[in-house]
Write a protein that holds these residues in place. Structure first.
Motif, PDB file in Angstrom:
ATOM      1  N   LEU A  96      23.663 -80.704 -47.139  1.00 26.40           N
ATOM      2  CA  LEU A  96      24.956 -80.330 -46.565  1.00 26.40           C
ATOM      3  C   LEU A  96      24.795 -79.768 -45.157  1.00 26.40           C
ATOM      4  O   LEU A  96      25.603 -80.052 -44.266  1.00 26.40           O
ATOM      5  CB  LEU A  96      25.644 -79.310 -47.475  1.00 26.40           C
ATOM      6  N   GLU A  97      23.736 -78.982 -44.921  1.00 20.76           N
ATOM      7  CA  GLU A  97      23.555 -78.391 -43.601  1.00 20.76           C
ATOM      8  C   GLU A  97      23.183 -79.419 -42.540  1.00 20.76           C
ATOM      9  O   GLU A  97      23.215 -79.142 -41.343  1.00 20.76           O
ATOM     10  CB  GLU A  97      22.502 -77.289 -43.627  1.00 20.76           C
ATOM     11  N   ARG A 137      30.916 -78.343 -45.800  1.00 21.82           N
ATOM     12  CA  ARG A 137      29.931 -77.545 -45.084  1.00 21.82           C
ATOM     13  C   ARG A 137      30.576 -76.278 -44.511  1.00 21.82           C
ATOM     14  O   ARG A 137      29.989 -75.194 -44.562  1.00 21.82           O
ATOM     15  CB  ARG A 137      29.296 -78.368 -43.955  1.00 21.82           C
ATOM     16  N   ILE A 138      31.773 -76.405 -43.945  1.00 14.91           N
ATOM     17  CA  ILE A 138      32.483 -75.232 -43.418  1.00 14.91           C
ATOM     18  C   ILE A 138      32.685 -74.206 -44.526  1.00 14.91           C
ATOM     19  O   ILE A 138      32.463 -73.004 -44.334  1.00 14.91           O
ATOM     20  CB  ILE A 138      33.825 -75.651 -42.800  1.00 14.91           C
ATOM     21  N   ALA A 139      33.103 -74.674 -45.709  1.00 11.51           N
ATOM     22  CA  ALA A 139      33.294 -73.766 -46.839  1.00 11.51           C
ATOM     23  C   ALA A 139      31.990 -73.090 -47.226  1.00 11.51           C
ATOM     24  O   ALA A 139      31.934 -71.875 -47.480  1.00 11.51           O
ATOM     25  CB  ALA A 139      33.872 -74.536 -48.026  1.00 11.51           C
ATOM     26  N   PRO A 213      40.026 -70.314 -45.067  1.00 12.35           N
ATOM     27  CA  PRO A 213      39.227 -69.092 -45.092  1.00 12.35           C
ATOM     28  C   PRO A 213      40.091 -67.885 -45.439  1.00 12.35           C
ATOM     29  O   PRO A 213      41.322 -67.971 -45.377  1.00 12.35           O
ATOM     30  CB  PRO A 213      38.713 -69.001 -43.646  1.00 12.35           C
ATOM     31  N   PRO A 214      39.473 -66.777 -45.803  1.00 10.78           N
ATOM     32  CA  PRO A 214      40.271 -65.573 -46.045  1.00 10.78           C
ATOM     33  C   PRO A 214      40.885 -65.085 -44.744  1.00 10.78           C
ATOM     34  O   PRO A 214      40.362 -65.325 -43.664  1.00 10.78           O
ATOM     35  CB  PRO A 214      39.232 -64.567 -46.576  1.00 10.78           C
ATOM     36  N   GLY A 215      42.037 -64.451 -44.845  1.00 17.48           N
ATOM     37  CA  GLY A 215      42.628 -63.862 -43.655  1.00 17.48           C
ATOM     38  C   GLY A 215      43.861 -64.563 -43.145  1.00 17.48           C
ATOM     39  O   GLY A 215      44.418 -64.170 -42.128  1.00 17.48           O
ATOM     40  N   GLY A 216      44.301 -65.615 -43.835  1.00 21.08           N
ATOM     41  CA  GLY A 216      45.540 -66.268 -43.438  1.00 21.08           C
ATOM     42  C   GLY A 216      45.367 -67.225 -42.277  1.00 21.08           C
ATOM     43  O   GLY A 216      44.262 -67.557 -41.865  1.00 21.08           O
ATOM     44  N   ASP A 227      36.654 -71.882 -40.019  1.00 17.97           N
ATOM     45  CA  ASP A 227      37.722 -72.784 -39.596  1.00 17.97           C
ATOM     46  C   ASP A 227      38.564 -73.220 -40.786  1.00 17.97           C
ATOM     47  O   ASP A 227      38.057 -73.439 -41.878  1.00 17.97           O
ATOM     48  CB  ASP A 227      37.132 -74.062 -38.977  1.00 17.97           C
ATOM     49  N   HIS A 228      39.865 -73.356 -40.547  1.00 15.70           N
ATOM     50  CA  HIS A 228      40.700 -74.102 -41.473  1.00 15.70           C
ATOM     51  C   HIS A 228      40.396 -75.594 -41.290  1.00 15.70           C
ATOM     52  O   HIS A 228      40.171 -76.042 -40.164  1.00 15.70           O
ATOM     53  CB  HIS A 228      42.180 -73.883 -41.178  1.00 15.70           C
ATOM     54  N   ALA A 229      40.403 -76.338 -42.373  1.00 17.64           N
ATOM     55  CA  ALA A 229      40.144 -77.770 -42.270  1.00 17.64           C
ATOM     56  C   ALA A 229      40.722 -78.484 -43.473  1.00 17.64           C
ATOM     57  O   ALA A 229      40.636 -77.985 -44.603  1.00 17.64           O
ATOM     58  CB  ALA A 229      38.639 -78.045 -42.172  1.00 17.64           C
TER      59      ALA A 229
END
Length: 263
Positions: A96-97, A137-139, A213-216, A227-229
C-alpha cells in the motif's frame, strides 16, 4: 443544496472541468505513448504532443484554460499506472505504501470517466483501481477517521489476498472501516470492519471508496495526511462503469453521509 436521492445524483454536482494532457518534448517510443492513449481512451480528456524550446523531455502537463495545473514525468506515469496490471494489487504484490498517484492524474478529479473492464479494455478500469488504492493509503497513513468501501460481492475480499490484507491492516490501526456488498462470504470473524450487506442497487452495482478524516470538512485541507477523498462509480451496463473521484472536503463528507444514511 438539495439532498441527494441516490449515488447517481452526485454526478450532477461535479463541475466536469475541461482539462487536457500535453506531452512535452516526447522522446519515448510510440508504444509508450500508446499506453497513455489506452488509459484515457474514450474519456473527455484529450492528449497531444507539443515541442517546447529548452524544456525537459517526456513531461506530461495537465492543462485547463491555457494554464498548467500539474506536471508529471512520463516515467512517473509508467511506474505508477501504465506498466501496472490489476492482478498486482489483488495479489498483494504492490504494498500500500508503494501506491502513487502522479499529480496530473490527481488533477483529473471531478472529470467524469466511463471505463470498461477486461476483456473490453486492459487499462481503462485500472485508473479507478489505482484511485481506490490511493484513498486506502490515505486512510492507512491517517490512522483514524472513517473509510467506506463497496465490493459488489464480499467474497472478493476473501479471494483477493492483497485487498484482504489492506483492509485488515487499516481496520486494526484504528480507522472505522465499513464494507458493503452482497453477502456471499462470512468475514465477520476475521476482518476488523463493520460489514453491511444487501441486494439493492448500491450493493451489487456500485463501487465506492470514501475516506473522511476526523475533524469535519475543515480537516486535511493542506493536502497532507488526512485528506478527504472519494471515488464513486456505478455499473449501469455490464462491465461498464461511470465514475469520478474528488478531494473536495464538503463533497466527500456529503457522499459519506449519504452512504451512512441510505446504504
Amino acid at each position: 443544496m438539495t439532498r441527494p436521492e441516490s449515488l447517481r445524483a452526485f454526478f450532477e454536482e461535479i463541475e466536469a472541468p475541461d482539462r487536457s494532457l500535453v506531452v512535452l518534448n516526447r522522446s519515448s517510443p510510440d508504444p509508450v505513448r500508446g499506453l497513455l492513449d489506452s488509459l484515457l481512451e474514450g474519456q473527455p480528456v484529450s492528449i497531444r504532443d507539443v515541442e517546447v524550446p529548452d524544456g525537459d523531455a517526456d513531461v506530461v502537463a495537465l492543462i485547463e484554460g491555457g494554464e498548467v495545473l500539474a506536471q508529471s514525468t512520463l516515467d512517473e506515469l509508467l511506474e505508477s499506472v501504465l506498466l501496472i496490471n490489476s492482478d498486482l494489487y489483488k495479489s498483494g504484490a504492490i504494498d500500500l505504501e508503494e501506491v502513487e498517484l502522479p499529480d496530473v492524474l490527481r488533477g483529473l478529479d471531478e472529470v467524469p470517466f466511463r471505463v470498461r473492464g477486461y476483456p473490453q479494455s486492459n487499462k481503462e478500469k485500472l485508473l479507478l483501481i489505482v484511485i481506490s488504492r490511493v484513498i486506502e493509503r490515505i486512510a492507512n497513513e491517517t490512522g483514524e477517521g472513517t473509510l467506506r468501501s463497496s465490493f459488489q460481492r464480499l467474497s472478493r475480499l476473501r479471494d483477493e489476498r492483497g485487498t484482504y490484507e489492506v483492509y485488515e491492516s487499516i481496520g486494526r490501526i484504528g480507522v472505522d472501516v465499513h464494507v458493503y456488498g452482497v453477502d456471499d462470504a462470512d468475514l465477520s470473524e476475521t476482518l476488523p470492519v463493520t460489514i453491511h450487506t444487501g441486494s439493492s442497487y448500491p450493493y451489487h452495482r456500485s463501487w465506492f471508496v470514501v475516506f473522511t478524516p476526523p475533524g469535519g470538512a475543515d480537516a486535511g485541507t493542506d493536502g497532507g495526511n488526512g485528506d478527504h477523498a472519494a471515488l464513486v462509480a456505478l455499473e449501469d451496463e455490464p462491465n461498464v462503469w461511470d465514475g469520478f473521484w474528488t478531494f473536495q472536503p464538503d463533497l466527500v463528507s456529503r457522499i459519506d453521509r449519504y452512504i451512512a444514511d441510505h446504504v
